[in-house]
Scaffold this motif. Sequence first.
Motif, mmCIF file in Angstrom:
data_model
loop_
_atom_site.group_PDB
_atom_site.id
_atom_site.type_symbol
_atom_site.label_atom_id
_atom_site.label_comp_id
_atom_site.label_asym_id
_atom_site.label_seq_id
_atom_site.Cartn_x
_atom_site.Cartn_y
_atom_site.Cartn_z
ATOM 1 N N ARG A 102 0.662 -0.995 0.434
ATOM 2 C CA ARG A 102 -0.045 0.173 0.262
ATOM 3 C C ARG A 102 0.932 1.343 0.051
ATOM 4 O O ARG A 102 0.467 1.924 -0.514
ATOM 5 C CB ARG A 102 -0.677 -0.096 1.223
ATOM 6 N N ARG A 103 1.465 1.004 1.076
ATOM 7 C CA ARG A 103 3.089 2.391 1.078
ATOM 8 C C ARG A 103 3.558 2.473 -0.248
ATOM 9 O O ARG A 103 3.585 3.945 -0.851
ATOM 10 C CB ARG A 103 3.778 2.334 2.277
ATOM 11 N N SER B 109 -3.627 -0.220 -5.116
ATOM 12 C CA SER B 109 -4.464 2.001 -4.942
ATOM 13 C C SER B 109 -5.541 1.599 -3.635
ATOM 14 O O SER B 109 -6.099 0.340 -2.969
ATOM 15 C CB SER B 109 -5.305 2.008 -6.025
ATOM 16 N N GLY B 110 -6.059 2.923 -3.135
ATOM 17 C CA GLY B 110 -7.485 2.681 -1.795
ATOM 18 C C GLY B 110 -8.703 1.845 -2.408
ATOM 19 O O GLY B 110 -9.416 1.279 -1.363
ATOM 20 N N GLN C 126 -7.422 -1.700 -2.282
ATOM 21 C CA GLN C 126 -8.301 -2.027 -0.889
ATOM 22 C C GLN C 126 -9.189 -2.559 -0.775
ATOM 23 O O GLN C 126 -9.482 -3.864 -0.101
ATOM 24 C CB GLN C 126 -7.094 -1.168 0.320
ATOM 25 N N ILE D 76 -4.615 -1.213 5.739
ATOM 26 C CA ILE D 76 -5.113 -0.057 7.063
ATOM 27 C C ILE D 76 -4.204 0.206 7.505
ATOM 28 O O ILE D 76 -4.178 1.261 7.865
ATOM 29 C CB ILE D 76 -6.203 -1.190 7.577
ATOM 30 N N SER E 231 -1.303 0.710 6.862
ATOM 31 C CA SER E 231 -0.518 2.272 6.558
ATOM 32 C C SER E 231 -1.037 3.498 6.359
ATOM 33 O O SER E 231 0.309 4.543 6.088
ATOM 34 C CB SER E 231 -0.048 1.450 4.801
ATOM 35 N N ALA E 232 -2.010 2.989 6.511
ATOM 36 C CA ALA E 232 -2.808 4.876 6.687
ATOM 37 C C ALA E 232 -2.797 5.403 8.066
ATOM 38 O O ALA E 232 -3.318 6.631 8.341
ATOM 39 C CB ALA E 232 -3.680 4.719 6.275
ATOM 40 N N ILE E 233 -2.136 4.960 8.955
ATOM 41 C CA ILE E 233 -1.996 5.128 10.214
ATOM 42 C C ILE E 233 -0.964 5.755 10.917
ATOM 43 O O ILE E 233 0.531 5.330 10.369
ATOM 44 C CB ILE E 233 -2.509 4.341 11.658
ATOM 45 N N ASP E 234 -0.925 6.794 11.747
ATOM 46 C CA ASP E 234 0.404 7.405 12.309
ATOM 47 C C ASP E 234 1.179 6.649 13.283
ATOM 48 O O ASP E 234 0.389 6.158 14.595
ATOM 49 C CB ASP E 234 0.442 8.634 12.750
ATOM 50 N N GLU F 65 -9.201 2.925 11.303
ATOM 51 C CA GLU F 65 -7.529 2.846 12.037
ATOM 52 C C GLU F 65 -8.280 2.119 13.502
ATOM 53 O O GLU F 65 -6.655 1.331 13.784
ATOM 54 C CB GLU F 65 -7.554 4.074 11.544
ATOM 55 N N THR G 299 -7.993 -1.585 13.559
ATOM 56 C CA THR G 299 -6.438 -1.757 12.901
ATOM 57 C C THR G 299 -5.815 -1.308 14.203
ATOM 58 O O THR G 299 -4.807 -2.981 14.791
ATOM 59 C CB THR G 299 -6.105 -1.589 11.942
#
Length: 306
Positions: A22-23, A28-29, A32, A207, A209-212, A281, A284
């Motif tokens: 994903r990164r 793509s979104g 996913q 999922i 990959s989008a988390i800080d 998020e 996850t």
Amino acid sequence: MVAMLELQFIIFALIGIGFLTRRKGMVSGEGQKNLTDIVINIVLPCNIVTSFIQEFPEDAIQECIQIFLISVGIQFFCLLYGKVAYPKETVERQKCLSYGIICSNAGFLGNPVAAGVYGPIGLALASVYLIPVRVMMWSEGVAVFSGQSDRKGAMKKIVTHPCVIACFLGIILMLTGTSMIPVTLLTLLQTIGRCNTALSMMVIGMILSAIDPHNLIDATVARYTVERLLLIPGVIWIVMRFLTRAGLATGIVPGLSVLLAAMPAGATTSMLAAKYDCDPEFGTRMVILSTLCSIPTRFLWSMLMT
């Protein structure tokens, strides 16, 4: 313990692969989301159907009945607890937390743990324990995320869900044997179902990959992890002691029930959260932290119950 560590390595390696794909923009979104739909509507149902097909020792009927009834009781306890435990959280988080309490990862992690600790009979009894778990997961569990106030409409949606249909087909196959299904079709279902672990964990990684990273752990996720891995199995352990003294739980049933109740959040927590737009998020984070923390807690429960 070595087998459990190897299993945890595989889980986090698959999550890492999903994270990187994903990164790096390989998925793509939209891709996913499509992959999530494939897992829930095709791969998981095949995995559920074939997971019900097990051979049981002839002298284990009494223990099968015991662990089935105990599993039903545990599911109702978790259902009630999940509904009242997090009143101050947002609606989206409440759905993730309720589902995470009701539905653990016993289906994937529970079987190898049962076989590793108790041998073939442990695996056989674990498959019986998982019948109410799977039915609850794809009935009340789906209802938690769907959020429909119309009970009739919600029930229709639940009953027609591919994974619920798969549960009932699996029960039929378990009771009647595999002779009623062609070998080629059974092989096809098994082949598709084996993709479940890899695809599910990679979706979680996507999922994630989008988390800080700084927000991976918060107080609510930490509290959930403690309750999922320590509080719930602790309550079951106390109940099992009374049932054992009363002769209602014999053999390996008490220990196996506690071990299977001490599993982390199911991987479907984050997938269903993503499907129904309920803070995926957060879902996850629940899966990642509870799975990571389950490594030492499963070892401790295994030592206590054997």
